[in-house]
Design an enzyme around this catalytic site. Structure first.
Site, PDB file in Angstrom:
ATOM      1  N   GLU A 196      -5.641  -8.319  -0.368  1.00  0.00           N
ATOM      2  CA  GLU A 196      -6.478  -7.963   0.856  1.00  0.00           C
ATOM      3  C   GLU A 196      -7.849  -8.172   0.515  1.00  0.00           C
ATOM      4  OE1 GLU A 196      -4.859  -4.912   3.555  1.00  0.00           O
ATOM      5  OE2 GLU A 196      -2.952  -5.775   3.168  1.00  0.00           O
ATOM      6  N   GLU A 217       0.709  -1.163  -0.034  1.00  0.00           N
ATOM      7  CA  GLU A 217      -0.017  -0.125  -0.067  1.00  0.00           C
ATOM      8  C   GLU A 217       0.802   1.187  -0.170  1.00  0.00           C
ATOM      9  OE1 GLU A 217      -2.910  -0.131   3.212  1.00  0.00           O
ATOM     10  OE2 GLU A 217      -3.952  -1.802   2.314  1.00  0.00           O
TER      11      GLU A 217
END
Length: 502
Positions: free
Chosen positions: A296, A177
């Protein structure tokens, strides 16, 4: 009870693609109690000699997890991999700024490898690299420590630490991320793309056969979405195999209709990333096709206050311990359907996370382990969703949602298994009425319904707890019919259904 009718046809000549088993991956992060008192609890009555909870191992095997991503997540962007190797008593305690916790490092790389080995041969490691506070040097050093057989300083250090055999990590995430301002070491797309490319080149100099995942957008609503992917892939397209996607969903403002349609967003996210990848490939005149790592995904109630008191810098605090309902399980089932419907481009997917933290498995320290409602759709999809995904075009009544407009009541896919049988996965999004499903079977020699399993409950808030771990379980239902090339089954309101045909 009123009943609508939904239809689709199945034909083996019209398929999406083969399911990569790694579509049924999961995620273990040093966050809350996922590791400590989750999978690892020395001194627990069910702990083995390595401190791993055998009761949890049994549940993870039942869940059918394949790839397991580790050690983060946000945690990895401030993590030193060296802290988690060597004698446990010599490992340093560190502050984890990502989750404002204290990390003991008693569980590290060797313990993770032992965990996977005990899960069985189908559990593959997926290692995330710290490209937040570290870079190329640390990545190649970790690769050498983990994978090189012997004869170098780092491989010999691994052997001296008690792991003679290499860990054999083939799948690596180039950071986590990195588009997010919350991420330690957050970077612009240009900064990250350059670092990811240099890291990938260096790792491939050691082992050209690795699979590498470039960070995509943390979620679809990021202001840099698509532009981030385009910039990163312009630097890394020929060096990586996959680009990552992350998405979490929750019911907000009592808008259950939109929550039940969360897979609409997931499918759009997948399709838009695919288009972006292919556009970059076309610009580069490349014959290569980038696939996706949806590493995710889950239902996560981020807006709910934590019911457990937590202080800064605790060890293994109770964080993100969502208790999942029947409604949540139906949504998780629908998200699994969305992933399967894009099996031609989604090569890896990781349910986040595995134990205690927004997880299908819960534990109590020193106490029991049990299955959450969301355990069952994942376990059934992993068991019966192997093979070739058939093309499903649903014709169904729609209902109005605040967020996604008109959405079909039926969400479905079908997988042709290796033995020639077919498994239909179907969600009825209607909260108050049954749905009659009619499936035309063309060119498929299917003569009987093996079973029809349903997860539903008169109480959509029903959940499993330590006190009542079997409150919600799938049950078998009768009443379906298969004749003259047509399957007919009734789907209960707000339900996840698995229909196996032979």
């Amino acid at each position: 009870m009123s009943r609508d009718t939904a239809r689709f046809a199945l034909d083996p000549d019209f398929s999406v693609g083969r399911v990569d088993p790694r579509l049924f991956g999961s995620f273990v992060e040093h966050l809350g109690r996922c590791v400590y008192t989750g999978i690892f609890e020395p001194g627990h009555p069910a702990a083995d000699a390595d401190g791993l909870r055998v009761d949890v191992l049994e549940l993870v095997r039942e869940l059918g997890v394949t790839a397991v991503r580790y050690p983060g997540g946000n945690f990895v962007s401030g993590h030193r991999w060296e802290d988690g190797v060597g004698p446990a008593e010599d490992r340093p305690r560190r502050l984890d700024p990502a989750w404002r916790s204290t990390e003991t490092n008693r569980f590290g790389l060797a313990e993770f490898a032992a965990f996977l080995k005990k899960l069985g041969p189908h559990a593959e490691p997926m290692m995330a690299l710290n490209l937040g506070t570290r870079g190329v040097t640390e990545a190649v050093e970790l690769l050498e420590y983990a994978n090189h057989p012997a004869g170098t300083a780092l491989s010999e250090r691994r052997i001296a630490h008690g792991s003679e055999d290499p860990f054999g990590v083939r799948l690596w995430c180039l950071g986590n991320e990195m588009d997010g301002p919350w991420q330690t070491g957050h970077k612009t797309a240009a900064e990250y793309g350059r670092l990811a490319a240099e890291t990938a080149r260096a790792m491939r100099q050691i082992d050209p056969g690795l699979e590498l995942v470039a960070c995509g957008s943390s979620h679809r609503t990021m202001p840099t979405f698509a532009a981030w992917e385009a910039t990163v892939l312009a630097e890394t397209y020929e060096l990586v195999d996959h680009v990552s996607l992350h998405a979490y969903y929750e019911e907000t403002d009592g808008d259950r209709d939109s929550f039940l349609a969360s897979a609409v967003d997931m499918e759009s996210f997948i399709e838009q990333v695919v288009v972006t990848c292919d556009h970059v490939g076309a610009r580069l005149k490349s014959e290569k096709r980038i696939t996706l790592s949806f590493d995710e995904w889950n239902v996560w109630y981020q807006r709910r206050p934590n019911p457990h008191p937590v202080e800064d810098w605790q060890e293994a605090p109770r964080l993100l311990e969502d208790v999942y309902t029947v409604t949540d399980a139906v949504v998780v089932g629908s998200l699994l359907i969305a992933l399967l419907r894009h099996a031609d481009r989604v090569a890896v997917a990781c349910l986040a996370q595995l134990v205690n933290v927004i997880a299908p498995i819960m534990t109590e320290p020193g106490g029991p382990a049990w299955r959450q409602t969301t355990f069952f759709p994942f376990a059934q999809a992993s068991r019966h969703g192997r093979g070739t995904v058939l093309d499903v075009r649903v014709d169904a009544p729609t209902y109005a949602t605040r967020r996604y407009g008109d959405v079909p009541l039926l969400h479905a896919t079908a997988v042709r298994n290796e033995d020639g049988g077919v498994t239909v996965f179907a969600v009825n999004r209607a909260q108050d009425r049954e749905l009659l499903l009619k499936v035309a079977l063309r060119g498929l020699e299917l003569t009987r319904i093996v079973e029809h399993s349903v997860l539903a409950d008169p109480d959509p808030e029903a959940c499993n707890t330590a006190a009542d771990p079997g409150r919600v379980v799938p049950r078998l239902v009768d009443g379906g019919a298969l004749g003259d090339g047509v399957l007919e089954v009734v789907l209960e309101p707000l339900s996840w259904n698995v229909i196996r045909l032979a």
